[in-house]
Motif scaffolding. Structure first.
Motif, PDB file in Angstrom:
ATOM      1  N   TRP A 435      14.427  21.851  23.023  1.00 54.14           N
ATOM      2  CA  TRP A 435      13.981  20.793  23.138  1.00 54.14           C
ATOM      3  C   TRP A 435      14.002  19.703  21.388  1.00 54.14           C
ATOM      4  CZ3 TRP A 435       9.756  17.714  21.078  1.00 54.14           C
ATOM      5  CH2 TRP A 435       9.378  16.202  21.047  1.00 54.14           C
ATOM      6  N   LEU A 436      12.851  20.536  20.920  1.00 53.20           N
ATOM      7  CA  LEU A 436      13.593  19.976  19.897  1.00 53.20           C
ATOM      8  C   LEU A 436      15.222  20.147  19.279  1.00 53.20           C
ATOM      9  CD1 LEU A 436      10.408  21.429  17.580  1.00 53.20           C
ATOM     10  CD2 LEU A 436      10.895  18.633  18.210  1.00 53.20           C
ATOM     11  N   LYS A 437      15.695  20.868  19.645  1.00 58.38           N
ATOM     12  CA  LYS A 437      16.905  21.327  19.107  1.00 58.38           C
ATOM     13  C   LYS A 437      18.023  19.891  19.343  1.00 58.38           C
ATOM     14  CE  LYS A 437      21.014  23.807  18.567  1.00 58.38           C
ATOM     15  NZ  LYS A 437      21.591  25.205  18.742  1.00 58.38           N
ATOM     16  N   LYS A 438      17.473  19.232  21.499  1.00 64.46           N
ATOM     17  CA  LYS A 438      18.156  18.475  21.784  1.00 64.46           C
ATOM     18  C   LYS A 438      17.672  17.168  21.135  1.00 64.46           C
ATOM     19  CE  LYS A 438      18.570  16.728  26.472  1.00 64.46           C
ATOM     20  NZ  LYS A 438      18.454  16.584  27.726  1.00 64.46           N
ATOM     21  N   GLU A 439      16.301  17.490  20.500  1.00 63.06           N
ATOM     22  CA  GLU A 439      15.838  15.891  20.666  1.00 63.06           C
ATOM     23  C   GLU A 439      16.516  15.573  19.580  1.00 63.06           C
ATOM     24  OE1 GLU A 439      13.155  12.576  21.848  1.00 63.06           O
ATOM     25  OE2 GLU A 439      13.986  14.267  22.257  1.00 63.06           O
ATOM     26  N   LYS A 440      16.417  15.884  18.439  1.00 65.34           N
ATOM     27  CA  LYS A 440      16.921  15.199  17.282  1.00 65.34           C
ATOM     28  C   LYS A 440      16.123  14.610  16.199  1.00 65.34           C
ATOM     29  CE  LYS A 440      21.938  15.606  18.441  1.00 65.34           C
ATOM     30  NZ  LYS A 440      22.807  14.994  18.105  1.00 65.34           N
ATOM     31  N   THR A 441      14.449  15.917  15.797  1.00 66.66           N
ATOM     32  CA  THR A 441      13.604  14.501  15.164  1.00 66.66           C
ATOM     33  C   THR A 441      12.378  15.636  14.757  1.00 66.66           C
ATOM     34  OG1 THR A 441      11.331  13.405  15.328  1.00 66.66           O
ATOM     35  CG2 THR A 441      11.743  14.892  17.407  1.00 66.66           C
ATOM     36  N   VAL A 529      11.005   9.909   7.185  1.00 65.11           N
ATOM     37  CA  VAL A 529      11.945  10.781   8.128  1.00 65.11           C
ATOM     38  C   VAL A 529      12.631  10.607   9.515  1.00 65.11           C
ATOM     39  CG1 VAL A 529       8.880  11.674   7.842  1.00 65.11           C
ATOM     40  CG2 VAL A 529       9.604  10.121   9.226  1.00 65.11           C
ATOM     41  N   THR A 530      12.480  11.602   9.798  1.00 64.37           N
ATOM     42  CA  THR A 530      14.074  10.998  10.983  1.00 64.37           C
ATOM     43  C   THR A 530      13.504  11.363  12.501  1.00 64.37           C
ATOM     44  OG1 THR A 530      15.359  12.900  11.238  1.00 64.37           O
ATOM     45  CG2 THR A 530      16.033  11.389   9.048  1.00 64.37           C
ATOM     46  N   GLU A 531      13.807   9.664  13.167  1.00 64.70           N
ATOM     47  CA  GLU A 531      13.544  10.384  14.760  1.00 64.70           C
ATOM     48  C   GLU A 531      15.114   9.655  14.975  1.00 64.70           C
ATOM     49  OE1 GLU A 531       9.590   9.178  17.257  1.00 64.70           O
ATOM     50  OE2 GLU A 531      11.457   7.168  16.643  1.00 64.70           O
ATOM     51  N   GLY A 532      15.560  10.720  15.581  1.00 69.11           N
ATOM     52  CA  GLY A 532      16.910  10.590  16.574  1.00 69.11           C
ATOM     53  C   GLY A 532      17.717   9.536  15.194  1.00 69.11           C
ATOM     54  N   PRO A 533      18.273   8.612  15.898  1.00 72.74           N
ATOM     55  CA  PRO A 533      19.140   7.998  14.521  1.00 72.74           C
ATOM     56  C   PRO A 533      18.279   7.078  12.958  1.00 72.74           C
ATOM     57  CG  PRO A 533      19.416   6.614  16.725  1.00 72.74           C
ATOM     58  CD  PRO A 533      18.540   7.478  16.685  1.00 72.74           C
ATOM     59  N   CYS A 534      17.390   7.184  13.924  1.00 77.36           N
ATOM     60  CA  CYS A 534      16.211   6.616  12.975  1.00 77.36           C
ATOM     61  C   CYS A 534      15.821   7.179  11.461  1.00 77.36           C
ATOM     62  CB  CYS A 534      15.530   5.305  13.158  1.00 77.36           C
ATOM     63  SG  CYS A 534      15.880   4.809  14.379  1.00 77.36           S
ATOM     64  N   LYS A 535      16.162   6.048  10.244  1.00 73.80           N
ATOM     65  CA  LYS A 535      14.939   7.249   9.206  1.00 73.80           C
ATOM     66  C   LYS A 535      13.726   6.066   9.194  1.00 73.80           C
ATOM     67  CE  LYS A 535      18.672   8.205   6.079  1.00 73.80           C
ATOM     68  NZ  LYS A 535      19.308   8.183   5.313  1.00 73.80           N
ATOM     69  N   THR A 575       4.250  -1.149  12.301  1.00 72.95           N
ATOM     70  CA  THR A 575       4.855  -1.064  11.379  1.00 72.95           C
ATOM     71  C   THR A 575       6.995  -0.986  12.161  1.00 72.95           C
ATOM     72  OG1 THR A 575       5.149   0.816  12.198  1.00 72.95           O
ATOM     73  CG2 THR A 575       3.635   0.174  10.081  1.00 72.95           C
ATOM     74  N   ALA A 576       6.890  -2.035  12.885  1.00 73.05           N
ATOM     75  CA  ALA A 576       8.219  -1.805  13.399  1.00 73.05           C
ATOM     76  C   ALA A 576       9.199  -1.019  13.692  1.00 73.05           C
ATOM     77  CB  ALA A 576       9.131  -2.947  12.550  1.00 73.05           C
ATOM     78  N   THR A 577       8.360  -0.726  14.141  1.00 76.62           N
ATOM     79  CA  THR A 577       9.213   1.346  14.172  1.00 76.62           C
ATOM     80  C   THR A 577      10.497   0.860  15.578  1.00 76.62           C
ATOM     81  OG1 THR A 577       8.053   2.319  15.601  1.00 76.62           O
ATOM     82  CG2 THR A 577       8.030   3.290  13.031  1.00 76.62           C
ATOM     83  N   ALA A 578       9.951   0.288  16.895  1.00 73.71           N
ATOM     84  CA  ALA A 578      10.166  -0.373  17.905  1.00 73.71           C
ATOM     85  C   ALA A 578      12.002  -1.344  17.534  1.00 73.71           C
ATOM     86  CB  ALA A 578       9.743  -0.653  18.596  1.00 73.71           C
ATOM     87  N   THR A 579      11.435  -1.717  16.512  1.00 74.81           N
ATOM     88  CA  THR A 579      12.307  -2.774  15.916  1.00 74.81           C
ATOM     89  C   THR A 579      13.635  -2.053  15.327  1.00 74.81           C
ATOM     90  OG1 THR A 579      10.447  -5.279  15.401  1.00 74.81           O
ATOM     91  CG2 THR A 579      12.651  -5.290  14.503  1.00 74.81           C
ATOM     92  N   VAL A 580      13.363  -0.894  14.325  1.00 75.05           N
ATOM     93  CA  VAL A 580      13.992  -0.119  14.011  1.00 75.05           C
ATOM     94  C   VAL A 580      15.418  -0.104  14.944  1.00 75.05           C
ATOM     95  CG1 VAL A 580      14.747   1.824  12.417  1.00 75.05           C
ATOM     96  CG2 VAL A 580      12.791   0.064  11.987  1.00 75.05           C
ATOM     97  N   HIS A 581      14.393   0.609  15.806  1.00 76.45           N
ATOM     98  CA  HIS A 581      15.651   1.038  17.107  1.00 76.45           C
ATOM     99  C   HIS A 581      15.854   0.473  17.489  1.00 76.45           C
ATOM    100  CE1 HIS A 581      14.629   5.576  17.984  1.00 76.45           C
ATOM    101  NE2 HIS A 581      13.418   5.504  16.684  1.00 76.45           N
ATOM    102  N   ALA A 582      15.836  -0.909  18.238  1.00 81.34           N
ATOM    103  CA  ALA A 582      17.054  -2.109  18.670  1.00 81.34           C
ATOM    104  C   ALA A 582      17.799  -2.504  17.407  1.00 81.34           C
ATOM    105  CB  ALA A 582      16.046  -2.871  18.919  1.00 81.34           C
ATOM    106  N   ALA A 583      17.344  -2.497  15.897  1.00 81.36           N
ATOM    107  CA  ALA A 583      18.757  -3.082  14.883  1.00 81.36           C
ATOM    108  C   ALA A 583      19.291  -1.567  15.159  1.00 81.36           C
ATOM    109  CB  ALA A 583      18.495  -2.957  13.544  1.00 81.36           C
TER     110      ALA A 583
END
Length: 727
Positions: A435-441, A529-535, A575-583
């Motif tokens: 799951w971690l390999k697929k999730e890229k987090t 840290v990274t979460e999907g395409p986001c830092k 801390t606007a992490t959802a905003t980062v994903h939206a952007a």
């Protein structure tokens, strides 16, 4: 010569030792009391007690005891003493007061009242009104209120006797000198010193243990370096008698220095601490007696350049974790200390002074004696060990026998419970691997109270671990809970192959309002840290939460996937992490609203970290509920994740998510553009959606899909809904 009534104060738990010391110095009728000793003594012995006592704080000459049920009665009692017999002409005064009763509740007022009584009497007799000098008065009076009586005493010591005059520089948490002396006495150092045995402190800090040990070894009076005693300006001071006592002490110290040829060594990994130690040693005149060197604990061995040392004493006061976040590194420090002692100090005596005996268990040595002591108000223990003499191993000082990495990977010292916990975490990691390999987090939960006895959550942030200890129920023995926590911290570095310093430990209790957001530390260290395409930036030390709610990962991912070319509103944005994903997902514009400017600034940093600086990404500091009522702009996608409860002073009203969610949802839907969606979530486990909202809007419960795999054991960690207008 007439006998004086004396009371010597000392730290709690040292009364027995102080009573023995008083008797040895010539006092009579010695009786131990709470935090002190009563005795009788001649003036000569009183001088000796001031000069030689290694354990006392103050030597008080009792003058009078009388009634003091009220402030006026106490004033009258104070006047029974003829203060002109004690106060120098035109001298100054200070009063120390302790104790309260039903009528006298303020010690500052009581001290003022005693001072007034003394000054008024002296003015009436001499015509001169004596002034106050709190720093170095001619006469320091001690008044103690107890059971309706006030005990009036003259302080012969002046400043506290633990202040020997050598220590102006301290490390982070220096021992007081009289506590250090007590540790050495309990450790048997005076007897070992007479035999010329060596003493070593591997974590010497500012050198207090070393200096006190040297003073004992050389038979030097502890107060010989002091420049002032209270009796110097006492009207009845016998200067000639004092000089005899002082000259005798000087002669003994001179003989002791010539006779002493033992070794007293100190090591510390902190250069700052060693600079302080060297200054203190120099002020004590011991720079040719006490040696200190910078050395990591991993290299702690007997000093080979000094020849083959007879077994002596290792005495130390290692750090013991007054803050819970210090614990990960300390477990391995104590483990390392135990290994170094067993390998390099066979036959030696060891004394460890600590406020956490569970840490001492990690040393792998069994204490043969323990003493309860206090460091200020903190309960501590002195543990005495004897290292077995059946090992002839010797280690080169330039090479540790076992590196820190080897210690971390060594599972032989783990408890059965620790092994059970480690095996469960490893099993979880194995199940999460694909799951971690697929999730890229690189941020996920590896363990969450899977075993009831080990009630912690372990979150992974890259090569750091964030460990949250859930407060144990009252039915659980706190000592057992503490030992289990130490097990957790001991095994995690090996399980994850990380440095112990990369473990960040917090204790989580039931929180109200925004308590989870309140500051706990001041390190201000951000980790990317990274979460999907986001830092994203997280802080693993300063707050109870890190700036990233891991259980909302799928919700953030969903928002990112749905945001292309949309106008996105993030309410209670944290801390606007959802905003980062939206952007990152291609949002046309974003608006992030929160009451906390601290978290808005954090959110702006998160956006800049991902390359978003423009005016189309707006941050607004406001009460979200109030702002939502007044806002007239439309949005295509709204994310609203309010706290369960908030009563911030900056809010107009108290927020209760169960009570207020229907109103907030209606206000949000008012500014939702046709065809848009509101994603509404909250963490109230008992949450129930209002029936009127279900009738009024198209509400889809997506809670099950929004809980990530790593939180599968806790499916009710949050509720999440997608809300639209009916077609």
């Amino acid at each position: 010569m007439a006998l004086l009534d004396l009371f010597l104060t000392c730290p709690k738990s040292l009364e027995g030792l102080l009573a023995q010391e008083c008797a040895q110095l010539g006092a009579e009728s010695v009786r131990g009391k709470v935090a002190g000793v009563e005795c009788q003594a001649t003036l000569e012995v009183a001088y000796r007690l001031c000069l030689w006592s290694r354990l006392a704080n103050r030597v008080l000459l009792r003058l009078y005891v009388g009634p003091a049920d009220t402030a006026d009665e106490m004033y009258d009692t104070v006047q029974w003493v003829n203060w002109q017999d004690h106060m120098q002409e035109m001298g100054t005064l200070a009063v120390d007061f302790s104790g309260t009763n039903r009528e006298i509740r303020n010690t500052h007022f009581a001290a003022q009242r005693v001072k007034d009584a003394i000054v008024d009497q002296l003015k009436e007799k001499t015509g001169y009104r004596h002034s106050v000098d709190k720093e170095r008065p001619s006469m320091r009076v001690n008044a103690r209120l107890n059971r309706g009586e006030v005990v009036l005493s003259l302080d012969l010591s002046g400043s506290s006797l633990h202040q020997r005059g050598y220590r102006l520089d301290g490390a982070m948490a220096p021992l007081k000198e009289n506590l250090a002396a007590a540790i050495l006495i309990r450790s048997g150092w005076p007897e070992l010193a007479k035999e010329g045995k060596p003493l070593i402190d591997p974590m010497c800090g500012s050198g207090t243990l070393l200096i006190e040990a040297a003073l004992m070894a050389m038979d030097q009076a502890s107060g010989l370096n002091r420049s002032h005693f209270g009796f110097f300006t006492w009207k009845q001071h016998d200067f000639d008698l004092w000089r005899e006592v002082e000259h005798e002490a000087e002669a003994r110290a001179s003989i002791g220095r010539k006779r002493w040829d033992g070794l007293i060594y100190g090591y510390d990994a902190s250069g700052k601490a060693l600079v302080a130690a060297q200054k203190n040693i120099r002020r004590a005149g011991l720079d040719k007696i006490v040696n200190v060197t910078k050395k990591e604990l991993a290299y702690f061995v007997q000093p080979t350049h000094a020849g083959n040392l007879d077994a002596g004493l290792v005495a130390t006061n290692p750090p013991y974790g007054e803050r819970i976040s210090d614990m990960p590194s300390l477990i391995h420090l104590y483990r390392h200390l135990g290994d170094r002692l067993k390998e390099s100090f066979p036959g030696w005596q060891v004394s460890v002074f600590t406020g956490n005996t569970d840490l001492c268990h990690k040393m792998g040595l069994r204490s043969h004696k323990q003493y309860n002591m206090f460091n200020g108000a903190l309960p501590c223990k002195l543990l005495l060990f004897a290292v077995a003499a059946d090992s002839d191993q010797r280690v080169r000082p330039d090479k540790p026998t076992q590196s820190t990495e080897e210690l971390i990977m060594d599972e032989s010292a783990w408890s059965d419970g620790g092994r059970m916990f480690a095996n469960r975490v490893r099993k979880n990691l194995k199940n999460l691997k694909k799951w971690l390999k697929k999730e890229k987090t690189e941020c996920y939960r590896a363990y969450d109270s899977d075993i009831p006895e080990y009630a912690v959550a372990v979150d992974v942030y890259g090569d750091h671990l964030y460990v949250q200890e859930y407060a144990p129920p009252k039915t659980i023995d706190p000592a057992k809970a503490e030992r289990r926590l130490l097990d957790v911290i001991q095994v995690l570095p090996a399980v994850f192959n990380i440095n112990p310093s990369n473990i960040h430990l917090k204790q989580r209790k039931r929180q109200a309002g925004r308590a989870q957001y309140e500051k706990m530390d001041k390190k201000r260290e951000m980790l990317t840290v990274t979460e999907g395409p986001c830092k994203l930036l997280v802080n693993l030390d300063d707050y109870l939460d890190t700036g990233l709610f891991l259980d909302h990962r799928p919700v953030r991912t969903y928002i990112g996937e749905q945001s292309k070319d949309l106008r996105v509103l993030n309410l209670f944005c944290y801390t606007a992490t959802a905003t980062v994903h939206a952007a990152v997902g291609g949002a046309r514009s974003t608006v992030s609203v929160d009451l906390s400017n601290t978290y808005l600034e954090w959110g702006k940093k998160n956006m800049r970290l991902n390359g978003f600086y423009g005016e189309e990404h707006e941050f607004i500091q406001a009460d979200c509920t109030q702002w939502l009522q007044e806002n007239m702009r439309l949005f295509d996608l709204i994310f609203m994740d309010p706290p369960t409860f908030s009563n911030s002073k900056r809010m107009k009203d108290v927020l209760d998510v169960q009570r207020d969610h229907a109103r907030m949802i209606r206000h949000a839907m008012r500014v939702l553009a046709p065809g848009g969606a509101l994603v509404f979530s909250n963490n109230l486990r008992s949450f129930k959606m209002d029936e009127s909202i279900l009738d009024e809007f198209d509400v889809q419960d997506i809670s099950k899909e929004s809980v990530p795999v790593d939180f599968a054991r806790n499916p009710k960690i949050h509720h999440c809904f997608e809300i639209r207008y009916f077609d």
